[in-house]
Design a protein around this motif. Structure first.
Motif, short mmCIF file in Angstrom:
data_model
loop_
_atom_site.label_atom_id
_atom_site.label_comp_id
_atom_site.label_asym_id
_atom_site.label_seq_id
_atom_site.Cartn_x
_atom_site.Cartn_y
_atom_site.Cartn_z
N ARG A 280 33.48 53.42 -10.11
CA ARG A 280 33.71 52.11 -9.48
C ARG A 280 35.01 51.50 -9.99
N GLY A 281 35.29 51.72 -11.27
CA GLY A 281 36.52 51.18 -11.85
C GLY A 281 37.77 51.78 -11.24
N VAL A 282 37.79 53.11 -11.03
CA VAL A 282 38.99 53.72 -10.47
C VAL A 282 39.16 53.34 -8.99
N VAL A 283 38.05 53.11 -8.29
CA VAL A 283 38.15 52.64 -6.90
C VAL A 283 38.76 51.24 -6.87
N PHE A 284 38.31 50.38 -7.76
CA PHE A 284 38.88 49.03 -7.87
C PHE A 284 40.39 49.11 -8.14
N ALA A 285 40.78 50.00 -9.06
CA ALA A 285 42.20 50.18 -9.35
C ALA A 285 42.94 50.71 -8.13
N GLY A 286 42.28 51.58 -7.35
CA GLY A 286 42.90 52.10 -6.14
C GLY A 286 43.23 51.01 -5.14
N PHE A 287 42.32 50.08 -4.96
CA PHE A 287 42.59 48.96 -4.05
C PHE A 287 43.73 48.07 -4.58
N LEU A 288 43.76 47.88 -5.89
CA LEU A 288 44.85 47.09 -6.47
C LEU A 288 46.19 47.79 -6.27
N LYS A 289 46.22 49.12 -6.34
CA LYS A 289 47.48 49.85 -6.13
C LYS A 289 48.00 49.67 -4.71
N LEU A 290 47.08 49.53 -3.74
CA LEU A 290 47.51 49.28 -2.37
C LEU A 290 48.24 47.95 -2.25
N LEU A 291 47.86 47.00 -3.11
CA LEU A 291 48.45 45.66 -3.06
C LEU A 291 49.77 45.57 -3.82
N MET A 292 49.99 46.47 -4.78
CA MET A 292 51.14 46.34 -5.67
C MET A 292 52.50 46.28 -4.97
N ASN A 521 32.09 56.62 -1.64
CA ASN A 521 32.55 57.34 -0.46
C ASN A 521 33.09 56.38 0.61
N ILE A 522 32.40 55.26 0.81
CA ILE A 522 32.87 54.28 1.79
C ILE A 522 34.22 53.70 1.37
N ALA A 523 34.33 53.35 0.07
CA ALA A 523 35.59 52.80 -0.43
C ALA A 523 36.72 53.82 -0.29
N ALA A 524 36.41 55.09 -0.56
CA ALA A 524 37.43 56.14 -0.44
C ALA A 524 37.92 56.26 1.01
N VAL A 525 37.00 56.21 1.96
CA VAL A 525 37.38 56.29 3.37
C VAL A 525 38.25 55.10 3.75
N VAL A 526 37.89 53.90 3.26
CA VAL A 526 38.68 52.70 3.57
C VAL A 526 40.10 52.83 3.03
N ILE A 527 40.23 53.29 1.77
CA ILE A 527 41.56 53.48 1.18
C ILE A 527 42.37 54.49 1.98
N ILE A 528 41.76 55.59 2.36
CA ILE A 528 42.48 56.62 3.12
C ILE A 528 42.91 56.09 4.48
#
Length: 539
Positions: A280-292, A521-528
């Motif tokens: 969950r932590g790395v997914v949260f970081a992934g969303f933050l990287k999209l914002l950077m 899995n849902i978060a991963a699909v959203v990021i992709i």
């Protein structure tokens, strides 16, 4: 530029507040003393929000804020690939790497190498990482941070350098990783808020009455060449970002090494209370990287319109900060300080962790003899003390060597890239083989690591000194991809030619599951899908 009294008050309040918070979260329960797990891995009890925020806080520092904003000014949105592709890399780390690391209770990356290959490579890589972290990464963070502070606040650079290093040291000295990780949610909030304020004000200045949306549309109209994500070969910056290679080439080597096998970064996930929490932590970081890129790159692109005649691209972010009104300037400056302090403190803690657990604790006569009735509690307290001493020594060395190493360079960021890039392919080879190919041996891993350095040097060695001009012309990202493939081939050949002795691989795979939760899995699909949309829009 100079700070007003109000701005100074904002910065001082931040400094007092974040230091006080770090000491508060570092406190021990009555009668308890810190052991090595408490100090170096936050008692292996970090929640997902602390892991995600701390990953970003450790990653984003002065070289990212000032350097990437400058790249946005010079190159454009294409530089955002470093941020957006990192989001996808984090998903891979969470799904495929962390299950193995956490199942085997890994504390440090050198420890993994010993359990997988043998003691020699653990020692070699531990020494290498200590040298790299102290003389390349830590010096670069405080040097570039001191430049940013001097540009904005007018403080003497040596004073700024010493102040930043000392504050970061004292901030984490008592609590270790827990002090860093549990306060990073505040640091990241301030960093994102400050960057969004700069982006908002620059866009509204460009857009006038039409506001932020109008400002963005006007920006894309006036500098359309700065919104190409995939650069063509005729682009003057193609060597920095060689077209499609940012999606399918050497950038993957750098990202996997940085996010998956770098003690400085992965230590937060290793300290998770569970695998699910780490993911969950790395997914949260992934969303933050999209914002950077909005926080860091967009202000640099806006500076092309608002300040088109800058002497150097790296002046873009400080110049945009000059547009801020009193009070807000103090807030954004505090955000810049937050990024520098968080990264410095994280690096100091990782240096202390590797030195203490991978060098000091392995020395003859120092290892715990608790199994034979030794004083385990006293030994653990001793390790924490050694870690604190290592932290102090590392930042003092960095303070004294930063100017001699970096003072004469025009681009300190390139200093990091060049020296890190020599070994990045080899590190990626070692860990990928160690994780996923049971026949890989210590001899093969060592050959892969050495080949990475040697081949990278051959590519880099300037033609004017006797090097090969055609190799010098290969883009840095492509070079990493080529060196990775060559090092991988050599490591495989040597591993097959010299099989390992039985029992040398002590990494347990039983019980390792690569299945992830529905939420992951849902978060991963959203990021992709977001990444596909971004690249489709700005290709």
């Amino acid at each position: 530029m100079s700070l007003s009294n109000i701005d100074l008050v904002v910065v001082i309040v931040y400094a007092i507040g974040i230091f006080g918070l770090a000491q508060w979260v570092s406190r021990d329960k009555a009668g308890a003393t810190k052991d090595s797990s408490d100090y170096f891995l936050a008692s292996k009890n970090l929640p997902w929000w602390a892991i995600g925020a701390s990953l970003i806080a450790a990653n984003i520092s002065a070289e990212q804020i000032v350097g990437m904003s400058g790249s946005g000014y010079a190159i454009g949105l294409a530089i955002a690939s470093y941020e957006w592709m990192a989001a996808l890399t984090l998903l891979i780390v969470g799904k495929f790497f962390l299950p193995i690391f956490l199942r085997n209770e890994i504390y440090t990356m050198p420890q993994f190498l010993e359990q997988r290959f043998g003691p020699t490579i653990r020692t070699v890589m531990a020494v290498f990482w200590l040298i790299l972290y102290v003389f390349v990464n830590l010096t670069s963070i405080i040097w570039l941070g001191s430049i940013a502070v001097t540009q904005v606040a007018g403080v003497n650079q040596d004073v700024a350098l010493i102040g930043l290093g000392a504050f970061a040291l004292l901030y984490q000295l008592r609590g270790g990783l827990k002090a860093v990780a549990l306060t990073d949610i505040v640091q990241v909030t301030l960093l994102v808020l400050g960057g969004l304020v700069v982006a908002y004000l620059t866009l509204t200045k460009i857009g006038g009455d039409s506001g932020v949306i109008g400002g963005f549309q006007e920006l894309t109209r006036r500098v359309p060449d700065h919104f190409d994500m995939i650069l063509s070969p005729d682009n003057p910056h193609y060597k920095d970002l060689p077209g499609i290679a940012v999606l399918v080439g050497g950038m993957w080597i750098a990202n996997l090494s940085y996010w998956g096998f770098n003690q400085y970064i992965i230590q937060r996930a290793l300290a998770a209370k569970s695998l699910a929490e780490a993911q969950r932590g790395v997914v949260f970081a992934g969303f933050l990287k999209l914002l950077m890129p909005v926080v860091i790159v967009l202000p640099g692109i806006a500076a092309v319109v608002l300040a088109p005649n800058l002497a150097k691209p790296d002046q873009a972010y400080p110049t945009m900060m000059a547009l801020l009104p009193t009070g807000l300037l103090g807030l954004v400056f505090a955000a810049l300080i937050a990024a520098i302090i968080a990264s410095t403190a994280s690096k100091i803690n990782s240096i202390a962790t590797i030195f203490t657990l991978d060098i000091y604790a392995k020395l003859k006569g120092v290892q715990t003899r608790a199994e034979d009735g030794g004083d385990k509690a006293g030994y653990e307290t001793h390790l924490v003390r050694v870690g604190r001493i290592a932290a102090v020594v590392s930042i003092i060395i960095a303070m004294f060597t930063a100017r001699p190493l970096l003072g004469s360079l025009d681009q300190a960021f390139q200093y990091i890239q060049e020296f890190s890039g020599f070994v990045t392919p080899g590190i990626t080879v070692i860990f990928l083989l160690g994780l996923f190919w049971p026949r890989a041996t210590e001899a093969g891993a060592l050959v892969g690591a050495v080949a990475s350095v040697v081949l990278s040097f051959v590519f880099w060695f300037p033609a004017k000194w006797g090097g090969i001009e055609a190799l010098n012309a290969v883009p840095f990202i492509n070079r990493m991809g080529i060196v990775f493939l060559a090092s991988l081939a050599l490591a495989v050949i040597v591993s097959l030619a010299r099989p390992a002795a039985g029992g040398s691989n002590r990494i347990r795979m039983e019980g390792v599951r690569f299945n992830t939760t529905t939420g992951f899995n849902i978060a991963a699909v959203v990021i992709i899908l977001i990444l596909i949309g971004l690249y489709a829009t700005w290709w």
